[in-house]
Design a protein around this motif. Sequence first.
Motif, PDB file in Angstrom:
ATOM      1  N   LYS A 121      95.785 -47.380 -58.779  1.00 11.22           N
ATOM      2  CA  LYS A 121      94.571 -48.206 -58.543  1.00 11.22           C
ATOM      3  C   LYS A 121      93.780 -46.619 -57.906  1.00 11.22           C
ATOM      4  N   VAL A 122      94.145 -45.349 -57.539  1.00  9.55           N
ATOM      5  CA  VAL A 122      93.146 -45.032 -56.909  1.00  9.55           C
ATOM      6  C   VAL A 122      92.724 -43.695 -58.679  1.00  9.55           C
ATOM      7  N   ILE A 123      94.007 -43.603 -59.671  1.00 14.46           N
ATOM      8  CA  ILE A 123      94.015 -43.098 -60.704  1.00 14.46           C
ATOM      9  C   ILE A 123      93.119 -44.413 -61.728  1.00 14.46           C
ATOM     10  N   ALA A 124      93.339 -45.346 -61.401  1.00 12.18           N
ATOM     11  CA  ALA A 124      92.396 -46.657 -62.319  1.00 12.18           C
ATOM     12  C   ALA A 124      90.397 -46.497 -61.299  1.00 12.18           C
ATOM     13  N   TYR A 125      90.716 -46.381 -60.054  1.00 11.65           N
ATOM     14  CA  TYR A 125      89.242 -46.115 -60.248  1.00 11.65           C
ATOM     15  C   TYR A 125      88.702 -44.946 -60.776  1.00 11.65           C
ATOM     16  N   ALA A 126      89.334 -43.825 -60.598  1.00  7.08           N
ATOM     17  CA  ALA A 126      88.865 -42.498 -60.899  1.00  7.08           C
ATOM     18  C   ALA A 126      88.649 -42.716 -62.494  1.00  7.08           C
ATOM     19  N   GLY A 127      88.527 -43.632 -63.365  1.00  9.90           N
ATOM     20  CA  GLY A 127      88.302 -43.334 -64.554  1.00  9.90           C
ATOM     21  C   GLY A 127      88.709 -42.927 -65.788  1.00  9.90           C
ATOM     22  N   VAL A 128      90.064 -42.293 -65.129  1.00 12.36           N
ATOM     23  CA  VAL A 128      91.622 -41.099 -65.513  1.00 12.36           C
ATOM     24  C   VAL A 128      91.984 -42.458 -67.281  1.00 12.36           C
ATOM     25  N   ALA A 129      92.389 -43.404 -66.440  1.00 16.38           N
ATOM     26  CA  ALA A 129      93.241 -44.724 -67.576  1.00 16.38           C
ATOM     27  C   ALA A 129      93.340 -45.792 -66.779  1.00 16.38           C
ATOM     28  N   LEU A 162      93.379 -34.742 -60.277  1.00 13.97           N
ATOM     29  CA  LEU A 162      92.485 -35.921 -60.041  1.00 13.97           C
ATOM     30  C   LEU A 162      91.120 -35.171 -59.016  1.00 13.97           C
ATOM     31  N   GLU A 163      90.489 -34.882 -60.149  1.00 11.22           N
ATOM     32  CA  GLU A 163      89.276 -35.001 -59.211  1.00 11.22           C
ATOM     33  C   GLU A 163      87.954 -35.834 -58.933  1.00 11.22           C
ATOM     34  N   LYS A 164      87.546 -35.656 -57.340  1.00 10.11           N
ATOM     35  CA  LYS A 164      86.435 -36.735 -56.842  1.00 10.11           C
ATOM     36  C   LYS A 164      85.096 -36.681 -57.567  1.00 10.11           C
ATOM     37  N   GLU A 165      84.980 -36.929 -58.651  1.00  7.15           N
ATOM     38  CA  GLU A 165      83.676 -37.213 -58.591  1.00  7.15           C
ATOM     39  C   GLU A 165      82.205 -37.915 -58.496  1.00  7.15           C
ATOM     40  N   ASP A 166      81.250 -37.443 -59.204  1.00  3.79           N
ATOM     41  CA  ASP A 166      80.580 -37.742 -57.592  1.00  3.79           C
ATOM     42  C   ASP A 166      79.717 -39.764 -58.483  1.00  3.79           C
TER      43      ASP A 166
END
Length: 247
Positions: A6-14, A55-59
């Motif tokens: 879920k964290v990976i998806a929410y980061a927009g990676v996949a 995984l960077e925490k983007e604004d």
Amino acid sequence: MERLQKVIAYAGVASRRKAEQLIVEGKVKVNGVVVKELGTKVSNSDTIEVEGVKLEKEDKVYFLLYKPRAYISAVTDDKGRKTVTDIFKKHVHQRIFPVGRLDYDTTGLLLLTNDGEFSNLMTHPKFKIDKTYIARVKGIPTKQGLMKLQSGIKLEDGKTAPAKVSMTSFDENAGKAICEITIHEGRNRQVRRMFEAIGTPVVKLKRERFAFLDLTGLSPGEYRQLTKHEVKLLRVLAETGKVDYNN
């Protein structure tokens, strides 16, 4: 604590499904250790790497795009077609993705963000966010046909939820009509399939509104950033079903 995929998806990676695949294939590390278990939960203090990239925490960013025709509502396309994210590449550095989809030939209002939680609030049918479309159709819908759309119509993937539908104009000589339809679901090519089911296929389709947002001031291919207040109102609308525009 959140599930790793879920964290990976929410980061927009996949996508969530792709993130699960990457985990199972051993391509994800948490604090330097390969993790293959899908139930793994992580916190904000954990360091996550996907295929060797941290995984960077983007604004968080939120955009409203007037999608032009002949663009795919995706981040990439294996057929080499233009995607909606191509429009942003020169000026937006965050890894944004479309909120839901508009198909290749459909134009109109599309949101893009790098906030997966927000995207889920906007697209999950249980939150009932209204989307309004203008459809130019071949043939003139009958009163009975419009009533079927209003009450819900059977498609191959199940019956649709009730829709708000009206015929705004028609031309008997040309055998064409223009209809406005509001739905809160987001199935693949749903509006087109709904009109096909009543015998009046869509010739041209445009999404005019998303909740209280519209395309005022924009031309095809142009976009603007949502205000913090708009993002707040959209969240409140999804969570409560109503908004107070004065707060």
